[in-house]
Enzyme design. Sequence first.
Site, PDB file in Angstrom:
ATOM      1  N   GLU A   5       0.859  -1.191   0.000  1.00 57.15           N
ATOM      2  CA  GLU A   5       0.000   0.000   0.000  1.00 57.15           C
ATOM      3  C   GLU A   5       0.887   1.230   0.000  1.00 57.15           C
ATOM      4  OE1 GLU A   5      -3.296   0.970  -0.245  1.00 57.15           O
ATOM      5  OE2 GLU A   5      -2.275   2.918  -0.120  1.00 57.15           O
TER       6      GLU A   5
ATOM      7  N   SER B 184     -19.249   5.628  -0.039  1.00 58.67           N
ATOM      8  CA  SER B 184     -20.499   5.933   0.674  1.00 58.67           C
ATOM      9  C   SER B 184     -20.926   4.855   1.651  1.00 58.67           C
ATOM     10  CB  SER B 184     -21.638   6.118  -0.325  1.00 58.67           C
ATOM     11  OG  SER B 184     -21.279   7.038  -1.310  1.00 58.67           O
TER      12      SER B 184
ATOM     13  N   ILE C  96     -22.402   1.830   1.068  1.00 59.77           N
ATOM     14  CA  ILE C  96     -23.675   1.145   0.819  1.00 59.77           C
ATOM     15  C   ILE C  96     -23.425  -0.289   0.363  1.00 59.77           C
ATOM     16  CG2 ILE C  96     -25.795   1.139  -0.548  1.00 59.77           C
ATOM     17  CD1 ILE C  96     -25.359   4.138  -0.963  1.00 59.77           C
TER      18      ILE C  96
ATOM     19  N   HIS D 206     -25.193  -2.732  -1.696  1.00 62.69           N
ATOM     20  CA  HIS D 206     -26.301  -2.588  -2.638  1.00 62.69           C
ATOM     21  C   HIS D 206     -27.193  -3.813  -2.697  1.00 62.69           C
ATOM     22  CE1 HIS D 206     -25.292   1.298  -4.296  1.00 62.69           C
ATOM     23  NE2 HIS D 206     -24.034   0.946  -4.267  1.00 62.69           N
TER      24      HIS D 206
ATOM     25  N   VAL E 199       4.759   1.086  -5.521  1.00 64.77           N
ATOM     26  CA  VAL E 199       5.422   0.323  -6.580  1.00 64.77           C
ATOM     27  C   VAL E 199       5.805   1.266  -7.720  1.00 64.77           C
ATOM     28  CG1 VAL E 199       5.131  -1.489  -8.299  1.00 64.77           C
ATOM     29  CG2 VAL E 199       4.178  -1.786  -6.004  1.00 64.77           C
TER      30      VAL E 199
ATOM     31  N   LYS F 272     -26.456   6.625 -10.250  1.00 65.01           N
ATOM     32  CA  LYS F 272     -27.522   6.208  -9.348  1.00 65.01           C
ATOM     33  C   LYS F 272     -28.202   7.405  -8.710  1.00 65.01           C
ATOM     34  CE  LYS F 272     -25.937   1.592  -8.169  1.00 65.01           C
ATOM     35  NZ  LYS F 272     -24.473   1.377  -8.227  1.00 65.01           N
TER      36      LYS F 272
ATOM     37  N   ILE G 108     -13.000  -0.867 -10.584  1.00 66.73           N
ATOM     38  CA  ILE G 108     -13.950  -1.315  -9.563  1.00 66.73           C
ATOM     39  C   ILE G 108     -14.621  -0.089  -8.936  1.00 66.73           C
ATOM     40  CG2 ILE G 108     -14.316  -2.811  -7.567  1.00 66.73           C
ATOM     41  CD1 ILE G 108     -13.072  -4.223  -9.976  1.00 66.73           C
TER      42      ILE G 108
ATOM     43  N   CYS H 100     -17.707  13.882  21.725  1.00 71.71           N
ATOM     44  CA  CYS H 100     -18.782  13.938  20.727  1.00 71.71           C
ATOM     45  C   CYS H 100     -19.224  12.535  20.320  1.00 71.71           C
ATOM     46  CB  CYS H 100     -18.322  14.688  19.486  1.00 71.71           C
ATOM     47  SG  CYS H 100     -17.914  16.410  19.799  1.00 71.71           S
TER      48      CYS H 100
ATOM     49  N   CYS I  56     -10.561  16.923  21.195  1.00 73.89           N
ATOM     50  CA  CYS I  56      -9.849  15.668  21.410  1.00 73.89           C
ATOM     51  C   CYS I  56      -8.489  15.633  20.726  1.00 73.89           C
ATOM     52  CB  CYS I  56     -10.684  14.491  20.947  1.00 73.89           C
ATOM     53  SG  CYS I  56     -11.052  14.510  19.185  1.00 73.89           S
TER      54      CYS I  56
END
Lengths: 418, 497, 125
Positions: B35, B49, B51, B53, B176, B254, B340, B407, B445
Site C-alpha cells: 500500500e 459511501s 452502501i 447494494h 510500486v 444512481k 472497480i 462527541c 480531542c
Amino acid sequence: MIEKIYDAVVFGGGSAGLAAAARIAGQGCSVAVLERENELGGILNQCIHNGFGIQRFKEDLTGPEYAERFIEMVEDLENVSIFLESTALEVTPGTPHSVFAYSKRYGVVKIECRAIVLAMGCRERNRGNIGIPGTRPAGVFTAGLAQRLINIDGYIPGRRTVILGSGDIGLIMARRLTWVGVEVLGVVEIQGYPSGLTRNIVQCLNDFNIPLYLSHTVSEIRGKDRVTGVTVTPLEEGRMVPAKSFDLDCDTILLSVGLIPDNELSRKFGVNLNPETGGPFVDAGLMSSVPGIFACGNVLHVHDLVDYVSEESERCASFVVDYLNGAYHTQHHPIVSGANVKYVIPNKYLPGMTNRFYLRSLVVKNKAELVISLQGEPLKRKNLAHVQPSEMVSFLLDEQDLSPVSESAEKKLEVSIY
Amino acid sequence: MKNSIYDVAIVGAGVVGASIARKLSAYTSDTVILEKEWDVSFGVTKTNSGIIHGGFHYPTSTLKGRLEVLGNIMYDRLQQELHFPFRRCGILVVAFTVEEMKTVEKLYMQGVENKVIGLELCNRDRIHSLEPKLNPDVIGGLHAPSGGVIEPYRFVFSLIESAKKNGVELRTRFKVVKAEKKKDHFLIQGENRESLRARYLVNAAGLYADEVSAIFGAEHLQIKPFKGQEYLLDRNAVGLPEKVIFPVPSTVSKGILVIPTPEGTCMVGPTAIEAINKEDLSTTQSNFEKIFHSARRLIPKISERDIITAFAGMRPTLEGNDFYIAISEMQPKLIQVAGIQSPGLTAAPAIGEYVKDLLKTAGLVLTERPDFDPFIEEVPRIRTLSPYEADALVQKEPAYGEIICRCESVSEAEIVAAIRRGHTTMDGIKFYTRAQMGRCQGGFCSYKILKILQRETGMSIEEISKRGPGSRIITDRVGELAVKPPPAAATSTEEGK
Amino acid sequence: MERKMVCISCPLGCRLTVTWEEEKDIAVKGNKCAKGESYAQEEILAPKRVVTATVPVAAPLAAAGADRRLPVKTSLPLLKRYIPALLTELYKMEVKPPIRRGEVLINNIEGTGVDLVAARSLEER
C-alpha cells in the site's frame, strides 16, 4: 459501582461551574463538580492574555489568574467534591436526577442529585459548519484549538497563517502567533466592521502591521496534504465578487468564526433549547424546562466577558439553593425580544425582585435606546452610547420598574433597541 | 520468509485488495499486500459511501451484477467474524411519477431475475409506512431489505487485521515504481528503494491500476477519475432516514442519495463529475446546492444546518462499464482487478473469491491452512456498553474510563487499540475509533490524541501527521521560531482599517 | 503633528486625538479618564504593552514532553522595543514546580522596573 448522592451536580469546572459550585456549597448544600480535563479552570486556562476581571475584581488579570481565584474558593469549601478527568455519558432526569460519570480513576460512578447545573460552555464553529470549499489538508485549525496547542502544550501549528474572523479570539491569536514567531498574513472578516474590541485591533493587529480585510471571506482552501494557500474574496452588498479574489500563500488557516453552546447533555436531559441562543430556555431563576435543571455561562448563551459569566452563575446558584430548600418561586412571566434584539436572557422575570438580564443587539448603532415595554407602553428606558451584536448589553428591572405589571392583565414584556 | 519469494503480491490495500488478501490468508501461500499510503483504506475506499447494494441495478450478464449479488449475502458472516459496523437497514428506490414507476418495475424484475430475496414493489401507502420522512409526493417504489450500510474503512481495517493474523504481510508506504520480470517471478521495487519478489501479482491499485499495469508490462488501461462530493450530517438531524433512499437512476448515475450510517449519522450525495486529475479531491460550492436540492426532494427535512463536514472521493472508472477482473493476457501471472467502481464495495467479498479462483487458474497451488482463524478480537467500544458493563470493563482496564472524544464517546483504550494495530496517523485513528468525526471535528480531542500517539509510538510531535508525510499537524515548538522585532512605525490606529 | 488613536487601557476604547509640537507639548482630547491621557503620552514617547506568554516547565518524569507550560506576564506594561528580546529569553527559561502565582521569574527587565511574574501556581508532580 460506586454510588454517590449530592444535593447538586455541576457539569463543568470552568468559570461558570466554579462560580456556581462555590455559591451552592457556600450556602450549605453538597455539590459535585464533573470536569473532563485534568485540572479545573476550563477555557480560562488557555486564555493567558489579560483583560479579565476588570469589572469583577477591578484588576486586569490573565485568564489563569481569574480562574485561580475561583479554584481556590472551591478547593477551600468542604462540601464540594471535585471529579477531574470525568465525563458524564448517561443522564436521566427525574426525582432524583441520575448521572453516570466515567473516569479512569473511579470507573463509572452513579450520582444522584436533586438539582443540576449545566455549565458545559461552548465549542467552536468549524470548517464543516461554515462549509469552506476546497481540499482537506492538514493545517486547518479552529482558533481555540490553536490557542490550546500553543499555550498549554507549547506546539506551534504552522509558520505562515491566515486568520478568518475578527472576533476577539482571532485577534488575540494574531498577536499570540506573532509572539511565537509565526507570520500572520492577515485577518479576514466577512462583516464591514471588526467584531472584536477596538483595543484588540490596536494591540493585536496594528502593533504588528497585520492587515485586516473587512468585507472579505475565505472562499477556498488549497493544498493536498498540508495547506498551501487560501483564496480571499471580497463581498459587495453581501455577495462574493470572485473576479476581485486574491490568493494568500500560507500553510495554516485559523478559523475564529463563532461559538456554539455545547448542549448535548442538555438534549439528553430533554431540556428545550432556544434556537436564538443555542442554549436552554430558562425562567427567571435560570431553570430550564426540566424541573431542577439549571443553566449558566456559555452553555446558556455565548458571553463576551467572564465577569458576567461569574455573575450569572452565582445568581443561578442562589436559585438552585432556593430550589433545594423548597423555596423556588413559580410565578414567572415572559420577557421576549422585540425590535433589533437578537435575544434576551433569561426568558422570564419575577415581579417581586430585581431581575438582571443580558441581551444582544441585532444592529450596530451609536446613541441607541433600550426600551422595555408592557403592552406597547414603555416601562423603562436606557441610553446606550454604542451597540453592536458582539457586545452584550446588561440591564436591570427592579421591583419599582416592574410595579405597573401588577395592575396589568398582560404580563409579557418586550425588549427593543431603537 | 522475507528474503525469499512471495507467492502473491497484491498491489493496493483498499477494500478490493484487502478482501483478496483476507481470502488468500485461508491458504498456506505466502502473500504480501502493498500500500503506497501510510495506512490501508486511504485511497478510493476512504470516501466510499458505505452502501451494500441490493443486487437489482445490474443484470447478472455483467460481472459486476453477478459479484454484487454474491457479495451482498456474504456480509452477515463477515460481520460475525470481523465485527465491523454493518446494518442491513434496507434500500428504497422511490418514484415520483408513473414513468419513474415503470423504471422501478424494471429494477424489480432485474432483481427477481438475479434471485435477490425479499424484493418488494411498493405502492404509496406501503413506501411511506416504510419510511415516514419521505417527500409526500413519492408515489411508490422498490424496497430491497437486503440492502445495507457499513463503515468501509472499519471493514478494510478488520479484513487486514484478519489477513495479518493468518500470515499475510502488510507493507505500507510501499509505492510500486518499477518491476522486472525474472524467470519465474517479478522483482518489485518501491519508491524508497525497498524491493521484494513475488510469483503472482494482483493489480488492485484503484485509481492507479493503469500505472501499475504499465509498470508490470501488462495491458494498457485508462482509468478516468470521477469525483463524488458528499456531506456528513449530525446524528441529531431531524431528516435522518431509516433506510437508504435512492431516486430513480439515470443513465449516468444512481443519483444523489440519502444514506444513514451504521453509527447513526447520515450522508447525502454523491455527485458524479469527471475530474481533472486523480488527486483533485476539492469540494465546491456549486455541488453543495445541487446535492441539497436533490436530497431535500427525497427527504424534505434534510437541512444544511446539520452539516458536520464535506468531502470528496474519486471513482476509478474504466471504459466498458463493467469490472475488469481477469488474468492478464500479456502477463499470465498477473490478475487485473481494475475499474472497480460501484458496486465494488458490495462485491468485494465475492471479488476475493473470484480472484482466488483466477490465481488458481493461473497456476497458483492453493492448500487450505488448517489453522486458519476467521475471527479477530472484538475491541469493546465504550459507547455501546451500558454503564454497568462499562464499569466492569473500566475496573479491569482503566483506560476505557478515560473519555477522549466526547462527541462520539471514544475512550483512551480504543485509541490505544487503534495505534497498536498500526493506525498511527490522526486520520487512521479517526477511522478506527470515530474520534474527531463528531460535531466538534477534533476541537476537544485532537490535543489529547497527539499526546497519546507520542506516548504509544515514541514519535515526536513534528512527526505526527494527518495521513502521512507532508500532512504534519505541528511544525515547531514554542521557542524554536525567531520572534521578529516590531515594525518601525505602527500602522494608524483608525478604526475599521 | 496630529495622530488619532484608540486608548487600550480598558474595554471602553475612547477615541483620542493627540496633537503635539515638541515632545513636551502633548495635548490629548477624547479621553474619559486620566488613564487615557497617560496612555496617549506614552504611545507617542515610549509605547508600552503588557506581555503575556508561557515558559516551559521542567518535567523530568514526563515521557513525552512537559505536561503543560506556565503562563507568565509582565507586572506592568513594558517598552515595546524590549518585547522580542524578552520573549526570546523567556522561551529558553525552564521553571521548576512548585511555583506560586505572582512569583518573580525575571527581575527588573532591562532596568525598566518591570518584572516577569508567574500567572498561576503549579504544584510539584
